[in-house]
Design an enzyme around this catalytic site. Structure first.
Site, PDB file in Angstrom:
ATOM      1  N   GLU A   9      46.415  12.091  13.722  1.00 49.23           N
ATOM      2  CA  GLU A   9      45.179  11.662  13.632  1.00 49.23           C
ATOM      3  C   GLU A   9      45.111  10.063  12.986  1.00 49.23           C
ATOM      4  O   GLU A   9      43.748   9.574  13.514  1.00 49.23           O
ATOM      5  CB  GLU A   9      44.032  12.458  13.072  1.00 49.23           C
ATOM      6  CG  GLU A   9      44.097  12.553  11.677  1.00 49.23           C
ATOM      7  CD  GLU A   9      45.021  13.458  10.841  1.00 49.23           C
ATOM      8  OE1 GLU A   9      46.054  13.992  11.725  1.00 49.23           O
ATOM      9  OE2 GLU A   9      45.067  13.592   9.748  1.00 49.23           O
ATOM     10  N   ARG A  59      53.529  21.902  -1.761  1.00 53.09           N
ATOM     11  CA  ARG A  59      52.726  21.061  -1.684  1.00 53.09           C
ATOM     12  C   ARG A  59      53.456  19.730  -2.305  1.00 53.09           C
ATOM     13  O   ARG A  59      54.227  19.842  -3.201  1.00 53.09           O
ATOM     14  CB  ARG A  59      51.445  21.438  -2.513  1.00 53.09           C
ATOM     15  CG  ARG A  59      50.505  22.404  -2.085  1.00 53.09           C
ATOM     16  CD  ARG A  59      49.154  22.769  -2.828  1.00 53.09           C
ATOM     17  NE  ARG A  59      48.596  21.452  -3.105  1.00 53.09           N
ATOM     18  CZ  ARG A  59      48.107  21.050  -4.437  1.00 53.09           C
ATOM     19  NH1 ARG A  59      48.442  21.835  -5.406  1.00 53.09           N
ATOM     20  NH2 ARG A  59      47.188  19.852  -4.357  1.00 53.09           N
ATOM     21  N   HIS A 106      50.368  13.267   9.811  1.00 54.14           N
ATOM     22  CA  HIS A 106      48.801  13.169  10.209  1.00 54.14           C
ATOM     23  C   HIS A 106      48.764  12.276  11.635  1.00 54.14           C
ATOM     24  O   HIS A 106      48.339  11.021  11.457  1.00 54.14           O
ATOM     25  CB  HIS A 106      48.139  12.117   9.092  1.00 54.14           C
ATOM     26  CG  HIS A 106      47.837  12.869   8.006  1.00 54.14           C
ATOM     27  ND1 HIS A 106      46.665  13.215   7.777  1.00 54.14           N
ATOM     28  CD2 HIS A 106      48.631  12.660   6.761  1.00 54.14           C
ATOM     29  CE1 HIS A 106      46.672  13.701   6.466  1.00 54.14           C
ATOM     30  NE2 HIS A 106      47.646  13.546   6.014  1.00 54.14           N
ATOM     31  N   ILE A 151      51.270  11.709   3.894  1.00 52.53           N
ATOM     32  CA  ILE A 151      50.383  11.152   2.672  1.00 52.53           C
ATOM     33  C   ILE A 151      50.423  12.634   1.789  1.00 52.53           C
ATOM     34  O   ILE A 151      49.940  13.411   2.046  1.00 52.53           O
ATOM     35  CB  ILE A 151      48.907  10.810   3.023  1.00 52.53           C
ATOM     36  CG1 ILE A 151      49.123   9.606   4.071  1.00 52.53           C
ATOM     37  CG2 ILE A 151      48.272  10.432   1.660  1.00 52.53           C
ATOM     38  CD1 ILE A 151      47.603   9.499   4.830  1.00 52.53           C
ATOM     39  N   ARG A 152      51.222  12.253   0.630  1.00 57.05           N
ATOM     40  CA  ARG A 152      51.260  13.390  -0.499  1.00 57.05           C
ATOM     41  C   ARG A 152      51.527  14.678   0.422  1.00 57.05           C
ATOM     42  O   ARG A 152      50.633  15.581   0.257  1.00 57.05           O
ATOM     43  CB  ARG A 152      50.329  13.584  -1.341  1.00 57.05           C
ATOM     44  CG  ARG A 152      50.222  12.228  -2.206  1.00 57.05           C
ATOM     45  CD  ARG A 152      49.199  12.223  -3.322  1.00 57.05           C
ATOM     46  NE  ARG A 152      47.809  12.824  -3.196  1.00 57.05           N
ATOM     47  CZ  ARG A 152      47.595  14.186  -3.576  1.00 57.05           C
ATOM     48  NH1 ARG A 152      48.462  14.760  -4.463  1.00 57.05           N
ATOM     49  NH2 ARG A 152      46.369  14.620  -3.323  1.00 57.05           N
ATOM     50  N   CYS A 204      48.741  18.407   7.409  1.00 59.05           N
ATOM     51  CA  CYS A 204      49.038  18.319   6.062  1.00 59.05           C
ATOM     52  C   CYS A 204      48.093  19.295   5.377  1.00 59.05           C
ATOM     53  O   CYS A 204      48.725  20.461   5.320  1.00 59.05           O
ATOM     54  CB  CYS A 204      48.483  16.837   5.747  1.00 59.05           C
ATOM     55  SG  CYS A 204      49.071  16.360   4.176  1.00 59.05           S
TER      56      CYS A 204
HETATM   57  N1  GLN Z   1      48.604  16.847  -1.101  1.00 55.79           N
HETATM   58  C1  GLN Z   1      47.309  17.491  -0.490  1.00 55.79           C
HETATM   59  C2  GLN Z   1      47.152  18.848  -0.681  1.00 55.79           C
HETATM   60  O1  GLN Z   1      47.849  19.686  -1.354  1.00 55.79           O
HETATM   61  C3  GLN Z   1      47.593  17.279   0.968  1.00 55.79           C
HETATM   62  C4  GLN Z   1      47.702  15.775   1.447  1.00 55.79           C
HETATM   63  C5  GLN Z   1      47.134  15.336   2.601  1.00 55.79           C
HETATM   64  O2  GLN Z   1      46.428  16.226   3.489  1.00 55.79           O
HETATM   65  N2  GLN Z   1      47.223  14.236   3.221  1.00 55.79           N
HETATM   66  O3  GLN Z   1      46.346  19.592  -0.257  1.00 55.79           O
END
Ligand code: GLN
Length: 205
Positions: free
Chosen positions: A185, A113, A183, A142-143, A84
């Protein structure tokens, strides 16, 4: 030499889900330790860059003086795996980043991103990874970023399978560098980390 190489894998511990990566690496049977200083960068065979917030990680990498040391070790062939935000840190080009945001680079790709947008901020989906047997991974996003462009040396390992983002690249490899937008992990599935340990062992032989 006889027996397996005694590998030390670092987890970049400036910010993000460091403990989760340390735990999975320990489960994979390797020595894993947090890395946040230049001397600690020198002391590991391979590096995991966790999920978190890439803008913060970038700022702290400058503050802790590890930006250039990590860049030069990656250039010299140190294996690395980014999940991520870690994927963003390994990209040569970032879209929708902060103007002053730095990356370590290493994987010739453009990442966007927070690419999946507000409606689907976080989601879970099965992702089949090339080179990872045992069926699709349960991928937690997640984002997350996605990969919009890859260079000729980059191998695409996984893509979103359906929905609005179908076909988007979410796992890549370039030589000893591995990155996922999701992720592993956080799921208890050690297969991606095992793949990385295999890459790191191969590089250490
Ligand atoms: N949105 C985050 C970033 O730009 C990454 C999110 C994440 O690692 N879960 O770094």
């Amino acid at each position: 030499m006889t027996g397996p190489v005694d590998l030390v894998i670092g987890v970049l511990a400036l910010q993000g889900d460091v403990r989760e990566h340390l735990r999975v690496l320990a489960e994979c049977g390797v020595t894993a330790r947090p890395v946040r200083r230049p001397t600690e960068v020198d002391g590991v065979d391979a590096l995991v860059i966790p999920g978190g917030e890439s803008t913060t990680m970038s700022r702290l990498a400058v503050e802790f003086g590890v930006l250039e040391p990590i860049r030069s070790r990656l250039k010299a062939g140190m294996p690395a795996y980014g999940s991520c935000a870690g994927m963003i840190m390994l990209a040569t080009e970032i879209l929708d980043g902060r103007p002053d945001q730095e990356s370590f680079g290493g994987i010739e790709m453009t990442v966007r991103r927070n690419a999946f947008g507000r409606q689907v901020d976080s989601f879970e989906a099965p992702v089949q990874l090339d080179g990872v047997p045992g069926g699709p991974l349960h991928a937690v996003f997640i984002r997350a970023p996605w990969v919009e462009r890859v260079g000729p040396e980059v191998e695409v390992l996984g893509q979103v399978e359906d929905g609005a983002a179908a076909g988007r690249i979410v796992a890549v490899r370039q030589g000893n560098l591995l990155a996922t937008a999701f992720h592993p992990e956080l799921t208890g599935d050690t297969r991606v980390h095992r793949l990385f340990v295999e890459i790191a062992r191969g590089a250490a032989d």
